[in-house]
Motif scaffolding. Structure first.
Motif, PDB file in Angstrom:
ATOM      1  N   LEU A   1     -42.529 -62.564  18.924  1.00  0.00           N
ATOM      2  CA  LEU A   1     -42.380 -62.917  20.334  1.00  0.00           C
ATOM      3  C   LEU A   1     -40.934 -63.237  20.709  1.00  0.00           C
ATOM      4  N   HIS A   2     -40.203 -63.805  19.749  1.00  0.00           N
ATOM      5  CA  HIS A   2     -38.823 -64.205  20.022  1.00  0.00           C
ATOM      6  C   HIS A   2     -38.043 -64.186  18.722  1.00  0.00           C
ATOM      7  N   THR A   3     -36.804 -63.703  18.808  1.00  0.00           N
ATOM      8  CA  THR A   3     -35.909 -63.684  17.646  1.00  0.00           C
ATOM      9  C   THR A   3     -34.615 -64.373  18.021  1.00  0.00           C
ATOM     10  N   GLN A   4     -34.109 -65.184  17.117  1.00  0.00           N
ATOM     11  CA  GLN A   4     -32.848 -65.889  17.327  1.00  0.00           C
ATOM     12  C   GLN A   4     -31.866 -65.468  16.238  1.00  0.00           C
ATOM     13  N   VAL A   5     -30.736 -64.928  16.643  1.00  0.00           N
ATOM     14  CA  VAL A   5     -29.709 -64.491  15.708  1.00  0.00           C
ATOM     15  C   VAL A   5     -28.458 -65.328  15.964  1.00  0.00           C
ATOM     16  N   ASP A   6     -28.101 -66.160  15.009  1.00  0.00           N
ATOM     17  CA  ASP A   6     -26.903 -66.992  15.108  1.00  0.00           C
ATOM     18  C   ASP A   6     -25.894 -66.512  14.078  1.00  0.00           C
TER      19      ASP A   6
ATOM     20  N   ILE B   1     -15.812 -69.284  16.704  1.00  0.00           N
ATOM     21  CA  ILE B   1     -15.351 -70.604  17.147  1.00  0.00           C
ATOM     22  C   ILE B   1     -16.289 -71.719  16.685  1.00  0.00           C
ATOM     23  N   HIS B   2     -17.243 -71.390  15.803  1.00  0.00           N
ATOM     24  CA  HIS B   2     -18.225 -72.377  15.362  1.00  0.00           C
ATOM     25  C   HIS B   2     -17.825 -72.995  14.025  1.00  0.00           C
ATOM     26  N   HIS B   3     -17.499 -74.281  14.050  1.00  0.00           N
ATOM     27  CA  HIS B   3     -17.211 -75.001  12.814  1.00  0.00           C
ATOM     28  C   HIS B   3     -18.480 -75.059  11.952  1.00  0.00           C
ATOM     29  N   GLY B   4     -18.283 -74.936  10.668  1.00  0.00           N
ATOM     30  CA  GLY B   4     -19.416 -74.987   9.749  1.00  0.00           C
ATOM     31  C   GLY B   4     -19.993 -73.624   9.427  1.00  0.00           C
ATOM     32  N   GLU B   5     -19.758 -72.648  10.299  1.00  0.00           N
ATOM     33  CA  GLU B   5     -20.181 -71.263  10.053  1.00  0.00           C
ATOM     34  C   GLU B   5     -21.655 -71.156   9.634  1.00  0.00           C
ATOM     35  N   GLU B   6     -22.510 -71.898  10.320  1.00  0.00           N
ATOM     36  CA  GLU B   6     -23.943 -71.842  10.006  1.00  0.00           C
ATOM     37  C   GLU B   6     -24.559 -70.585  10.620  1.00  0.00           C
ATOM     38  N   GLN B   7     -25.248 -69.820   9.800  1.00  0.00           N
ATOM     39  CA  GLN B   7     -25.813 -68.552  10.239  1.00  0.00           C
ATOM     40  C   GLN B   7     -27.304 -68.507   9.927  1.00  0.00           C
ATOM     41  N   GLN B   8     -28.067 -67.894  10.826  1.00  0.00           N
ATOM     42  CA  GLN B   8     -29.501 -67.815  10.612  1.00  0.00           C
ATOM     43  C   GLN B   8     -30.123 -66.713  11.460  1.00  0.00           C
ATOM     44  N   LEU B   9     -31.259 -66.228  10.984  1.00  0.00           N
ATOM     45  CA  LEU B   9     -32.124 -65.346  11.751  1.00  0.00           C
ATOM     46  C   LEU B   9     -33.506 -65.973  11.748  1.00  0.00           C
ATOM     47  N   ILE B  10     -34.064 -66.190  12.937  1.00  0.00           N
ATOM     48  CA  ILE B  10     -35.373 -66.820  13.069  1.00  0.00           C
ATOM     49  C   ILE B  10     -36.294 -65.867  13.826  1.00  0.00           C
ATOM     50  N   PHE B  11     -37.452 -65.612  13.244  1.00  0.00           N
ATOM     51  CA  PHE B  11     -38.450 -64.750  13.870  1.00  0.00           C
ATOM     52  C   PHE B  11     -39.674 -65.596  14.217  1.00  0.00           C
ATOM     53  N   GLN B  12     -39.937 -65.719  15.520  1.00  0.00           N
ATOM     54  CA  GLN B  12     -41.090 -66.481  15.993  1.00  0.00           C
ATOM     55  C   GLN B  12     -42.225 -65.497  16.287  1.00  0.00           C
ATOM     56  N   GLY B  13     -43.286 -65.579  15.480  1.00  0.00           N
ATOM     57  CA  GLY B  13     -44.435 -64.711  15.686  1.00  0.00           C
ATOM     58  C   GLY B  13     -45.569 -65.419  16.396  1.00  0.00           C
TER      59      GLY B  13
ATOM     60  N   LYS C   1     -48.326 -66.240  15.143  1.00  0.00           N
ATOM     61  CA  LYS C   1     -49.028 -67.156  14.248  1.00  0.00           C
ATOM     62  C   LYS C   1     -48.096 -68.066  13.456  1.00  0.00           C
ATOM     63  N   ALA C   2     -46.829 -67.676  13.316  1.00  0.00           N
ATOM     64  CA  ALA C   2     -45.907 -68.470  12.492  1.00  0.00           C
ATOM     65  C   ALA C   2     -44.476 -68.081  12.781  1.00  0.00           C
ATOM     66  N   ARG C   3     -43.544 -68.940  12.329  1.00  0.00           N
ATOM     67  CA  ARG C   3     -42.117 -68.631  12.359  1.00  0.00           C
ATOM     68  C   ARG C   3     -41.614 -68.571  10.927  1.00  0.00           C
ATOM     69  N   VAL C   4     -40.718 -67.608  10.691  1.00  0.00           N
ATOM     70  CA  VAL C   4     -40.053 -67.485   9.398  1.00  0.00           C
ATOM     71  C   VAL C   4     -38.579 -67.234   9.651  1.00  0.00           C
ATOM     72  N   SER C   5     -37.756 -67.555   8.665  1.00  0.00           N
ATOM     73  CA  SER C   5     -36.318 -67.414   8.887  1.00  0.00           C
ATOM     74  C   SER C   5     -35.564 -67.308   7.581  1.00  0.00           C
ATOM     75  N   VAL C   6     -34.312 -66.888   7.716  1.00  0.00           N
ATOM     76  CA  VAL C   6     -33.297 -67.004   6.665  1.00  0.00           C
ATOM     77  C   VAL C   6     -32.160 -67.814   7.261  1.00  0.00           C
ATOM     78  N   PRO C   7     -31.758 -68.953   6.596  1.00  0.00           N
ATOM     79  CA  PRO C   7     -32.316 -69.536   5.385  1.00  0.00           C
ATOM     80  C   PRO C   7     -33.831 -69.770   5.515  1.00  0.00           C
ATOM     81  N   TRP C   8     -34.535 -69.658   4.367  1.00  0.00           N
ATOM     82  CA  TRP C   8     -35.983 -69.650   4.396  1.00  0.00           C
ATOM     83  C   TRP C   8     -36.563 -70.949   4.926  1.00  0.00           C
ATOM     84  N   LYS C   9     -37.407 -70.794   5.916  1.00  0.00           N
ATOM     85  CA  LYS C   9     -38.196 -71.882   6.467  1.00  0.00           C
ATOM     86  C   LYS C   9     -39.417 -71.259   7.101  1.00  0.00           C
ATOM     87  N   VAL C  10     -40.543 -71.891   6.928  1.00  0.00           N
ATOM     88  CA  VAL C  10     -41.776 -71.361   7.502  1.00  0.00           C
ATOM     89  C   VAL C  10     -42.538 -72.486   8.196  1.00  0.00           C
ATOM     90  N   LYS C  11     -43.044 -72.198   9.357  1.00  0.00           N
ATOM     91  CA  LYS C  11     -43.921 -73.095  10.090  1.00  0.00           C
ATOM     92  C   LYS C  11     -45.004 -72.260  10.752  1.00  0.00           C
TER      93      LYS C  11
END
Length: 365
Positions: free
Chosen positions: A147-152, A236-248, A250-260
């Motif tokens: 339903l939604h994807t977040q690319v940082d 311009i982002h200090h810390g250089e935190e990067q992630q891809l989050i896929f909101q489905g 039934k669940a969300r999954v991401s890298v770095p790995w996290k599941v809900k």
């Protein structure tokens, strides 16, 4: 045994050298080429290579013993060198971004097809265990429709980063952080999610007044089913935190790995679905780690594709799709309009000339 030559001996070249040296039984580096041959000589000495040194790629292409050429030059040169190499009967592995325009990508793919040679575009972040594991999780469709994807794609570069003569220019680098930093995450995003039907974007330069190009961009992508994705590219982002989050569904999954995972209570509020979370975790964790990651992983795939006809994970078509999405972001932001995909020859940003005549220069160099 494949004979390999590397054109361009700048910052990324050692990654290619180390990658090829990982497979001494499959390939050997026989030549280095750079318009500044002293740079090539330094790498020859550093890595104890038995190679010939060339100061222009045209002479290198006359070497009939070379089977595969790695292109590690600035982006605006990729197309010319790749097409020349393919026409000379060489396989080509080219650094990201694939080229400066979709027109150039199409010409490169046509040359590969005409000469029946392989063309691959570096996307080394695909060749990591976490990314492969996440791709396999998504392929199970256990999370339901996305339903939604977040690319940082958050990076940080100081002001002096753009002091290098070709960096920070539309003509030589082809773009800013969207093209040259976020390309990795945008590639993975389109590999996992596919190309959207439209893009709306804005770009800005907030901290680098020595660059013509953007240091941040924010894009919203829409798919035919109404689902959305947001893509932020930044240096311009200090810390250089990067992630891809896929909101489905039934669940969300991401890298770095996290599941809900959630199910609905009677009143519509969420309740944890621990069973699905465990199932998704098992899929993610119960996969074999890649033997070779990053550049060595992609180089191994290229070598095996040449020698053993194995599938090429990142070919020129995939490379073009990534640039197509980036081009759509630039077209939308500069023309202040929503852009429909796919982009065709009618796009004002299809050619390098069209891009250079249409983009906003944040400063003049």
């Amino acid at each position: 045994m494949l004979n390999v030559a590397i054109v361009g001996t700048g910052a990324i070249c050692p990654s290619h050298i180390k990658g090829y040296l990982t497979f001494p039984g499959k390939c050997r580096i026989v030549a280095l080429c750079d318009i500044y041959p002293d740079k090539a000589e330094r790498l020859k000495e550093e890595f104890l290579l038995d190679v010939s040194i060339y100061d222009n790629y045209q002479d290198l292409l006359k070497n009939e013993d070379v089977d595969l050429i790695s292109i590690c030059t600035p982006p605006y040169t990729h197309s010319e060198i790749a097409i020349g190499s393919l026409n000379a009967g060489k396989h080509v592995l080219v650094e990201k971004p694939m080229a400066s325009s979709l027109e150039e990508c199409d010409s490169m793919n046509e040359a590969a097809k005409k000469n029946q040679k392989l063309l691959s575009v570096i996307a080394q972040n695909r060749f990591t265990t976490p990314m492969m594991n996440l791709k396999n999780v998504l392929d199970t469709e256990l999370i339901g429709n996305i339903l939604h994807t977040q690319v940082d794609s958050y990076w940080w570069r100081g002001h002096s980063y753009y002091d290098l003569w070709w960096r920070g220019t539309w003509e030589k680098e082809g773009g800013g952080c969207t093209l040259n930093h976020a390309v990795h995450h945008i590639d993975i995003f389109q590999w996992m999610r596919g190309i959207p039907t439209e893009v709306t974007a804005v770009i800005s330069n907030t901290a680098h007044d020595n660059a013509e190009v953007e240091d941040i961009s924010i894009a919203i992508a829409r798919y035919a089913d109404g689902s959305l994705a947001q893509i932020t590219s930044s240096v311009i982002h200090h810390g250089e935190e990067q992630q891809l989050i896929f909101q489905g569904e039934k669940a969300r999954v991401s890298v770095p790995w996290k599941v809900k995972a959630s199910v609905s209570k009677e009143n519509g509020f969420p309740e944890e679905n621990s069973e699905l979370e465990q199932k998704l975790t098992d899929v993610y964790e119960n996969q074999s780690a890649l033997v070779y990651e990053g550049h060595p992983g992609q180089i191994n795939n290229m070598i095996n594709a040449i020698n053993n006809k194995e599938p090429l994970l990142v070919d020129g078509i995939q490379g073009r799709q990534t640039l197509e999405l980036i081009t759509a972001i630039y077209q939308s932001a500069n023309l202040k309009q929503t852009v429909s995909l796919p982009l065709t020859e009618k796009s004002p940003f299809y050619t390098r000339k069209g891009i250079l005549s249409s983009v906003n220069h944040f400063m003049k160099r």
